[in-house]
Design a protein around this motif. Structure first.
Motif, mmCIF file in Angstrom:
data_model
loop_
_atom_site.group_PDB
_atom_site.id
_atom_site.type_symbol
_atom_site.label_atom_id
_atom_site.label_comp_id
_atom_site.label_asym_id
_atom_site.label_seq_id
_atom_site.Cartn_x
_atom_site.Cartn_y
_atom_site.Cartn_z
ATOM 1 N N VAL A 34 75.854 -55.260 -13.078
ATOM 2 C CA VAL A 34 76.549 -55.699 -11.870
ATOM 3 C C VAL A 34 77.455 -54.564 -11.402
ATOM 4 C CG1 VAL A 34 78.154 -57.386 -10.919
ATOM 5 C CG2 VAL A 34 76.491 -58.094 -12.637
ATOM 6 N N PRO A 35 77.332 -54.129 -10.149
ATOM 7 C CA PRO A 35 78.169 -53.029 -9.670
ATOM 8 C C PRO A 35 79.631 -53.448 -9.532
ATOM 9 C CG PRO A 35 76.813 -53.893 -7.890
ATOM 10 C CD PRO A 35 76.399 -54.609 -9.132
ATOM 11 N N LYS A 36 80.511 -52.508 -9.818
ATOM 12 C CA LYS A 36 81.952 -52.756 -9.694
ATOM 13 C C LYS A 36 82.392 -52.504 -8.260
ATOM 14 C CE LYS A 36 82.956 -51.527 -14.418
ATOM 15 N NZ LYS A 36 83.656 -50.627 -15.314
ATOM 16 N N LEU A 37 83.383 -53.244 -7.826
ATOM 17 C CA LEU A 37 83.954 -53.059 -6.498
ATOM 18 C C LEU A 37 84.677 -51.717 -6.459
ATOM 19 C CD1 LEU A 37 84.263 -54.558 -3.792
ATOM 20 C CD2 LEU A 37 86.454 -55.387 -4.619
ATOM 21 N N GLN A 38 84.361 -50.904 -5.449
ATOM 22 C CA GLN A 38 85.001 -49.593 -5.312
ATOM 23 C C GLN A 38 85.391 -49.364 -3.862
ATOM 24 O OE1 GLN A 38 82.220 -46.327 -6.046
ATOM 25 N NE2 GLN A 38 80.522 -47.733 -5.753
ATOM 26 N N GLU A 39 86.529 -48.742 -3.674
ATOM 27 C CA GLU A 39 86.995 -48.447 -2.325
ATOM 28 C C GLU A 39 86.280 -47.183 -1.827
ATOM 29 O OE1 GLU A 39 91.160 -48.945 -0.227
ATOM 30 O OE2 GLU A 39 91.167 -47.187 -1.529
ATOM 31 N N ILE A 40 85.619 -47.290 -0.671
ATOM 32 C CA ILE A 40 84.908 -46.147 -0.115
ATOM 33 C C ILE A 40 85.701 -45.461 0.989
ATOM 34 C CG2 ILE A 40 82.607 -46.896 -0.772
ATOM 35 C CD1 ILE A 40 82.288 -47.862 2.154
ATOM 36 N N SER A 41 86.621 -46.189 1.591
ATOM 37 C CA SER A 41 87.587 -45.631 2.530
ATOM 38 C C SER A 41 88.753 -46.601 2.591
ATOM 39 C CB SER A 41 86.961 -45.404 3.917
ATOM 40 O OG SER A 41 86.563 -46.617 4.502
ATOM 41 N N LYS A 42 89.840 -46.178 3.156
ATOM 42 C CA LYS A 42 91.043 -47.005 3.170
ATOM 43 C C LYS A 42 90.745 -48.383 3.759
ATOM 44 C CE LYS A 42 95.856 -46.994 3.660
ATOM 45 N NZ LYS A 42 96.408 -47.253 2.356
ATOM 46 N N GLY A 43 90.923 -49.412 2.935
ATOM 47 C CA GLY A 43 90.729 -50.781 3.369
ATOM 48 C C GLY A 43 89.285 -51.268 3.371
ATOM 49 N N HIS A 44 88.343 -50.425 2.897
ATOM 50 C CA HIS A 44 86.928 -50.799 2.871
ATOM 51 C C HIS A 44 86.368 -50.606 1.465
ATOM 52 C CE1 HIS A 44 86.613 -51.129 7.244
ATOM 53 N NE2 HIS A 44 87.433 -50.089 7.268
ATOM 54 N N SER A 45 85.912 -51.706 0.879
ATOM 55 C CA SER A 45 85.375 -51.665 -0.474
ATOM 56 C C SER A 45 83.956 -52.225 -0.501
ATOM 57 C CB SER A 45 86.258 -52.482 -1.423
ATOM 58 O OG SER A 45 87.553 -51.924 -1.482
ATOM 59 N N VAL A 46 83.166 -51.738 -1.442
ATOM 60 C CA VAL A 46 81.804 -52.225 -1.636
ATOM 61 C C VAL A 46 81.531 -52.354 -3.130
ATOM 62 C CG1 VAL A 46 80.888 -51.204 0.481
ATOM 63 C CG2 VAL A 46 80.774 -49.916 -1.630
ATOM 64 N N ALA A 47 80.567 -53.187 -3.465
ATOM 65 C CA ALA A 47 80.103 -53.306 -4.842
ATOM 66 C C ALA A 47 78.650 -52.856 -4.837
ATOM 67 C CB ALA A 47 80.242 -54.738 -5.339
ATOM 68 N N CYS A 48 78.434 -51.566 -5.040
ATOM 69 C CA CYS A 48 77.102 -50.978 -5.008
ATOM 70 C C CYS A 48 77.069 -49.757 -5.912
ATOM 71 C CB CYS A 48 76.725 -50.584 -3.582
ATOM 72 S SG CYS A 48 75.119 -49.764 -3.448
ATOM 73 N N HIS A 49 76.077 -49.667 -6.766
ATOM 74 C CA HIS A 49 75.950 -48.519 -7.657
ATOM 75 C C HIS A 49 75.742 -47.218 -6.890
ATOM 76 C CE1 HIS A 49 75.858 -50.772 -11.373
ATOM 77 N NE2 HIS A 49 74.913 -51.558 -10.900
ATOM 78 N N ARG A 50 75.140 -47.291 -5.718
ATOM 79 C CA ARG A 50 74.767 -46.088 -4.981
ATOM 80 C C ARG A 50 75.564 -45.881 -3.696
ATOM 81 N NH1 ARG A 50 68.659 -45.582 -4.194
ATOM 82 N NH2 ARG A 50 69.302 -43.432 -3.944
ATOM 83 N N ALA A 51 76.646 -46.592 -3.511
ATOM 84 C CA ALA A 51 77.405 -46.548 -2.263
ATOM 85 C C ALA A 51 77.805 -45.135 -1.834
ATOM 86 C CB ALA A 51 78.644 -47.424 -2.358
ATOM 87 N N LYS A 52 78.375 -44.372 -2.735
ATOM 88 C CA LYS A 52 78.832 -43.019 -2.380
ATOM 89 C C LYS A 52 77.662 -42.108 -2.025
ATOM 90 C CE LYS A 52 83.206 -43.283 -4.735
ATOM 91 N NZ LYS A 52 84.088 -42.745 -5.740
ATOM 92 N N GLU A 53 76.532 -42.313 -2.677
ATOM 93 C CA GLU A 53 75.337 -41.524 -2.407
ATOM 94 C C GLU A 53 74.724 -41.885 -1.043
ATOM 95 O OE1 GLU A 53 70.818 -41.541 -4.167
ATOM 96 O OE2 GLU A 53 72.447 -42.167 -5.473
ATOM 97 N N ILE A 54 74.686 -43.156 -0.728
ATOM 98 C CA ILE A 54 74.053 -43.638 0.492
ATOM 99 C C ILE A 54 74.937 -43.456 1.723
ATOM 100 C CG2 ILE A 54 73.149 -45.698 1.665
ATOM 101 C CD1 ILE A 54 72.292 -46.651 -1.161
ATOM 102 N N LEU A 55 76.212 -43.728 1.554
ATOM 103 C CA LEU A 55 77.125 -43.648 2.690
ATOM 104 C C LEU A 55 77.576 -42.231 2.827
ATOM 105 C CD1 LEU A 55 79.164 -46.870 2.016
ATOM 106 C CD2 LEU A 55 77.280 -46.576 3.610
#
Length: 55
Positions: A34-55
């Motif tokens: 299960v992916p952990k919730l991570q902040e990708i930008s201020k005030g925006h979080s996602v739970a995805c293993h590949r979020a940083k790679e895709i975004l």
């Protein structure tokens, strides 16, 4: 991104990410954990293993 593929059965939820059967970016890591919730930008979080790679 529009999700396609199999809808999850509430009676038979797979291990790992809840979107693994519908996500075109899914990998083995998505099936196994299960992916952990991570902040990708201020005030925006996602739970995805590949979020940083895709975004």
């Amino acid at each position: 991104m529009q999700l396609k593929g199999e809808l999850l059965s509430p009676m038979n939820i797979p291990d790992g990410c809840r979107f693994v059967t519908r996500c075109p970016y899914a990998t083995e890591a998505c099936k196994n954990g299960v992916p952990k919730l991570q902040e990708i930008s201020k005030g925006h979080s996602v739970a995805c293993h590949r979020a940083k790679e895709i975004l």
